[in-house]
Design a protein around this motif. Structure first.
Motif, PDB file in Angstrom:
ATOM      1  N   GLU A 351       0.859  -1.265   0.009  1.00 47.68           N
ATOM      2  CA  GLU A 351       0.024   0.115   0.105  1.00 47.68           C
ATOM      3  C   GLU A 351       0.853   1.192   0.102  1.00 47.68           C
ATOM      4  OE1 GLU A 351      -3.193   2.033   2.882  1.00 47.68           O
ATOM      5  OE2 GLU A 351      -3.352  -0.199   2.366  1.00 47.68           O
ATOM      6  N   ARG A 355       0.594   3.992  -2.916  1.00 50.51           N
ATOM      7  CA  ARG A 355       0.280   5.515  -2.372  1.00 50.51           C
ATOM      8  C   ARG A 355       1.325   6.349  -3.025  1.00 50.51           C
ATOM      9  NH1 ARG A 355      -1.157   5.883   4.100  1.00 50.51           N
ATOM     10  NH2 ARG A 355      -0.821   8.130   3.138  1.00 50.51           N
ATOM     11  N   ILE A 367      -5.292   4.493   0.567  1.00 53.42           N
ATOM     12  CA  ILE A 367      -6.188   3.653  -0.197  1.00 53.42           C
ATOM     13  C   ILE A 367      -7.011   3.033   0.830  1.00 53.42           C
ATOM     14  CG2 ILE A 367      -6.077   1.402  -1.582  1.00 53.42           C
ATOM     15  CD1 ILE A 367      -3.326   1.888  -2.389  1.00 53.42           C
ATOM     16  N   ARG A 370      -8.472  -2.041  -0.427  1.00 49.94           N
ATOM     17  CA  ARG A 370      -7.802  -1.952  -1.862  1.00 49.94           C
ATOM     18  C   ARG A 370      -8.905  -2.396  -3.072  1.00 49.94           C
ATOM     19  NH1 ARG A 370      -3.176  -2.088  -4.238  1.00 49.94           N
ATOM     20  NH2 ARG A 370      -2.220  -1.682  -2.473  1.00 49.94           N
ATOM     21  N   GLU A 374     -10.281   5.451  -2.789  1.00 48.20           N
ATOM     22  CA  GLU A 374      -9.178   6.145  -2.585  1.00 48.20           C
ATOM     23  C   GLU A 374      -9.462   7.452  -1.864  1.00 48.20           C
ATOM     24  OE1 GLU A 374      -6.655   6.469  -5.706  1.00 48.20           O
ATOM     25  OE2 GLU A 374      -6.334   4.397  -6.214  1.00 48.20           O
TER      26      GLU A 374
END
Length: 444
Positions: A351, A355, A367, A370, A374
């Motif tokens: 992540e 990001r 996030i 997932r 967002e």
């Protein structure tokens, strides 16, 4: 962008899956079987070979890549990828590592290892635990606008007093009910959405408002303050958790099974009480009143012992268990054992990399679940689509799932009421479902 990802394992495929919709992704994997598996699951070009071989890098198009990511499970391989790529191209390089010494060296000598950016999966996992340890229903917390705005994802318990209430009812001048995530769907209509048990409820606001919200939606049984925190295992990630907790004023207890390890930890941790014993001995746990702890954090070197430790902590009566899990396939077992929060170091690394890559088009990106949604932070500059428009106009013009979560102006939180007009210099935190986030970012 063209993104080269070295490693088709858990981190590499997770990063790639979040980027293929908007970018040209190449996955470079040494193992033939794994490379074939990636070809069958991702819409990406897969190249088989050794990433430290210049000919293989050329086949993967390293010269045309904007970003190269070392995402294998081996620190040295990832750093070698950065070093090799930086020698033959101007590509921006990232690597995931687990050894904090590499991060320390890189910070002190920026550009060391040929890496432009390093992500430490253990540090990321420890931080993920420490930042929600005093929010009983929270699964994740992110901060924006230099810490002024907090965004939290809560999982509602059936006993939560807000179940059955409209989502909008929790809004205040300093808190925005952002969205409900339910069975893969995103609900952002706060007036029409009624909160239900099992919902993932996303809110954004000031730190104080988020804490008040947490207290309001937490069942009475878990609403007491967090004073007693027990750490079982003594792994490197648990050590980082203890460091974070000490920095926030807590004095946790840690159970370590190796005397030499305990001695080293005592040198590093000044406010943590370290006990040496088998952390899965039920009689010892009962004698040390682990069942009376507000939070038990479990982190062993292997997931099987972690599962056992988690089950014993729940059996002893601990209010909340948070467990560090290395293998994603153990998720269902930990859930069945009643673990409240499972944190995956590799997932945290994936992540962070995603990001960072996504954030090259925004000030900051988080996030949420997932592939579901967002949250991003942008600055309102001259020529911005938002300038001289109101929050209501922006939400009506941009895709339906967009929610303006917060505005900071001159460093202060500003309530994003529908009538508020954006000004140059504002920093805006906005939420959007994953299927429209690229469109929103492109317009803003």
């Amino acid at each position: 962008m063209r993104i080269l990802i070295v490693g088709g394992g858990e981190v590499g495929t997770s990063v790639a899956s979040g980027l293929t919709d908007a970018h040209d992704v190449v996955v470079l994997e040494r193992a033939a079987e794994r490379a074939e598996a990636v070809r069958g699951t991702l819409d990406a070009l897969v190249v088989e070979g050794d990433a430290t071989d210049l000919d293989v890098l050329a086949d993967a198009g390293v010269g045309d890549a904007d970003v190269a990511i070392g995402a294998t499970d081996d620190d040295e391989t990832n750093l070698a990828v950065c070093a090799t790529v930086s020698e033959v191209s101007d590509t921006f390089t990232l690597a995931q590592v687990t050894n904090p010494n590499y991060v320390r060296t890189w910070r002190e000598h920026h550009g060391a290892f040929g890496a432009n950016y390093l992500v430490n999966s253990r540090l990321r996992a420890a931080h993920a635990i420490a930042r929600i340890v005093d929010l009983p229903m929270a699964h994740d917390l992110e901060t924006f606008s230099n810490g002024v705005v907090h965004l939290v994802e809560f999982e509602l318990d059936a006993e939560s007093p807000v179940v059955g209430e409209p989502m909008a009812g929790l809004g205040t001048d300093e808190l925005v009910p952002v969205a409900v995530l339910r069975e893969g769907d995103v609900h952002t209509d706060s007036e029409a959405t009624t909160l239900a048990a099992g919902d993932r409820f996303v809110v954004a606001g000031t730190h104080e408002a988020v804490m008040d919200c947490s207290a309001h939606l937490t069942p009475e049984a878990y609403a007491s303050s967090v004073d007693d925190i027990v750490l079982l295992g003594g792994s490197e990630t648990v050590r980082h958790v203890a460091t974070h907790l000490e920095a926030r004023g807590w004095a946790p207890r840690m159970v370590v099974e190796d005397e030499a390890r305990a001695h080293r930890l005592r040198d590093d941790l000044t406010d943590t009480t370290i006990l040496v014993h088998d952390a899965t001995d039920p009689e010892f746990l009962e004698r040390e009143h682990v069942g009376d702890a507000d939070v038990v954090v479990v982190g062993f070197a292997d997931d099987q012992r972690g599962l056992l430790g988690s089950m014993l902590a729940r059996q002893q009566g601990a209010d909340r268990t948070m467990t560090i899990v290395d293998a994603a396939e153990y998720d269902t077992l930990f859930e069945a054992a009643g673990v409240d929060v499972a944190v995956h170091p590799r997932a945290e690394a994936a992540e962070a990399i995603s990001r960072f890559t996504r954030g090259r088009h925004a000030e900051n990106v988080a996030i949420v679940e997932r592939g579901v949604a967002e949250v991003f932070e942008i600055a309102v500059e001259e020529g911005s689509l938002l300038l001289e428009h109101t929050v209501k106009e922006a939400e009506e013009t941009l895709p339906e799932s967009l929610v303006v979560c917060a505005i900071t102006r001159d460093g202060d939180y500003h309530d994003p009421r529908p009538s508020v007009e954006f000004q140059e210099g504002d920093r805006v935190v906005a939420f959007a479902s994953a299927d429209v986030s690229d469109d929103v970012l492109g317009q803003l």
